[in-house]
Design an enzyme around this catalytic site. Sequence first.
Site, PDB file in Angstrom:
ATOM      1  N   ASN A 151     -42.881  80.418 -64.739  1.00 40.19           N
ATOM      2  CA  ASN A 151     -42.442  80.689 -63.367  1.00 40.19           C
ATOM      3  C   ASN A 151     -43.275  79.882 -62.370  1.00 40.19           C
ATOM      4  O   ASN A 151     -44.417  79.545 -62.664  1.00 40.19           O
ATOM      5  CB  ASN A 151     -42.575  82.185 -63.059  1.00 40.19           C
ATOM      6  CG  ASN A 151     -41.495  82.999 -63.728  1.00 40.19           C
ATOM      7  OD1 ASN A 151     -40.343  82.587 -63.793  1.00 40.19           O
ATOM      8  ND2 ASN A 151     -41.863  84.162 -64.250  1.00 40.19           N
ATOM      9  N   CYS A 172     -35.270  83.088 -69.362  1.00 41.01           N
ATOM     10  CA  CYS A 172     -35.898  84.316 -68.886  1.00 41.01           C
ATOM     11  C   CYS A 172     -35.296  85.473 -69.664  1.00 41.01           C
ATOM     12  O   CYS A 172     -34.074  85.552 -69.809  1.00 41.01           O
ATOM     13  CB  CYS A 172     -35.672  84.479 -67.389  1.00 41.01           C
ATOM     14  SG  CYS A 172     -36.354  85.988 -66.694  1.00 41.01           S
ATOM     15  N   HIS A 173     -36.126  86.377 -70.144  1.00 41.95           N
ATOM     16  CA  HIS A 173     -35.619  87.460 -70.982  1.00 41.95           C
ATOM     17  C   HIS A 173     -34.878  88.535 -70.193  1.00 41.95           C
ATOM     18  O   HIS A 173     -34.269  89.429 -70.780  1.00 41.95           O
ATOM     19  CB  HIS A 173     -36.766  88.103 -71.773  1.00 41.95           C
ATOM     20  CG  HIS A 173     -37.783  88.793 -70.903  1.00 41.95           C
ATOM     21  ND1 HIS A 173     -38.926  88.177 -70.493  1.00 41.95           N
ATOM     22  CD2 HIS A 173     -37.795  90.028 -70.361  1.00 41.95           C
ATOM     23  CE1 HIS A 173     -39.614  89.010 -69.730  1.00 41.95           C
ATOM     24  NE2 HIS A 173     -38.960  90.134 -69.632  1.00 41.95           N
ATOM     25  N   HIS A 204     -33.951  85.706 -61.784  1.00 44.13           N
ATOM     26  CA  HIS A 204     -34.502  86.948 -61.235  1.00 44.13           C
ATOM     27  C   HIS A 204     -33.589  87.593 -60.191  1.00 44.13           C
ATOM     28  O   HIS A 204     -33.860  88.698 -59.741  1.00 44.13           O
ATOM     29  CB  HIS A 204     -35.912  86.752 -60.653  1.00 44.13           C
ATOM     30  CG  HIS A 204     -36.967  86.623 -61.694  1.00 44.13           C
ATOM     31  ND1 HIS A 204     -38.303  86.609 -61.381  1.00 44.13           N
ATOM     32  CD2 HIS A 204     -36.888  86.509 -63.043  1.00 44.13           C
ATOM     33  CE1 HIS A 204     -39.018  86.475 -62.502  1.00 44.13           C
ATOM     34  NE2 HIS A 204     -38.160  86.415 -63.520  1.00 44.13           N
TER      35      HIS A 204
END
Length: 444
Positions: A151, A172-173, A204
């Site tokens: 990030n 991204c998980h 996100h």
Amino acid sequence: MKITFLGAGSSVFAKNVLGDCMHSDVLRDAEITLYDIDPQRLEESKTMLDAINVNDNENRATIKSYLGVDRRKDALHNADFVVNAIQVGGYEPCTKIDFDIPKKYGLNQTIADTLGIGGIMRGLRTIPVMAEIARDMEEVCPNAWLLNYTNPMAILTGYMQRYTKVKTIGLCHSVQVCSKELLEALNMEDRIEGRKELIAGINHMAWLLNIYDKDGNDLYPEIRQRAMNKNMSQKHKDMVRYEYIRRLGYYCTESSEHNAEYNPFFIKSKYPQLIEDFNIPLDEYPRRCEEQIKKWNDFRDEIMHHGDFSKITHERSKEYASRIMEAIVTNKPYKIGGNVINNGLISNLPDDACVEVPCLVDGSGIMPCYVGELPLQLAAMNISNIMPQLLTIQAAISKKKEDIYYAAMMDPHTAAELSLDDIVSMCDEMIDAHGEYMCMYNNQ
């Protein structure tokens, strides 16, 4: 096959990704190279992964380690896949600076790794290192895929995809756990199996645009009602995202502690009661860093330093990395949520934006899927984050302080709390405090 892990001192994450590879029939015989600039953390990760290789993998992988910038090319040479997990400046000094100085100006944060002034500064000190990595990869492994987990995801991945020749996907998980965790939290576990969904937006803040159960029933009406009831009746850790459902109509991928600082709505000095009302954990990331450091040190002292390596094992995680590698190597398709340059995939977001959309992976590589328009209120939320991201990339290229100011001025949370004069003063103070990590921005 060769897999290189950059930032291998991130031991827990290296365990997840590379442990996954050693649990894959396709990848378990790979040459694995670990790279870091911290000798102790690199040695600890090597010891841990060697143990997993013996205990879980019949010692079939070949694991090597490379220390220091002058060995990075050796680590990358002829790699097929490169996993990036670097953290430039670490928790100390840089992450502490990202929190401490803004707090002097009355600007509170929760995570500060994706957006806000903390995410902007993290991006600015990381892009110069990413540029060096790109040059090395273009020279010694030009056909490799870079799987970026570092990030700020959209800023770093967007930079790599627009300004280098490296084949890059941002991962991204939060995408693969989004709806499952939502349904579990709302006591709708019986709807998880066989569900169908569409998630798209930005990292996100990608939106759960639709979700259906195995019989084709729309789950959103019940989700909206249950989420509103839960927010009204009890305190819990996901109140910000449930308020998104109430006010915007949709849920998003990353946690409430993250999303609390991506907008001007929740962390407001004029309305301090909102912090309590929405159960927002200010300074959450420094707390996590200190807990993770302690947890790792305890694990290291208990097992690694006592030589009982037989207890170091791994179960395959939900991370995308090993499954992407499998799909490319075997040409068996696999679907992911990936971060790519928009170029019209989401038609009401800027083309230069780094967006998170469904992607298909096979022997041809990683192919993003067309989404179309987002509901306008969701596109507006995304655009409020995209513009500071694009301005941060611009600042990293121009090296001009003026462009850094622009990025901070356009950040929704920063602009809602501070005057323009304070934003400029805060940026200057943070650049100076980061020292060598941001010295390239002091001369323009």
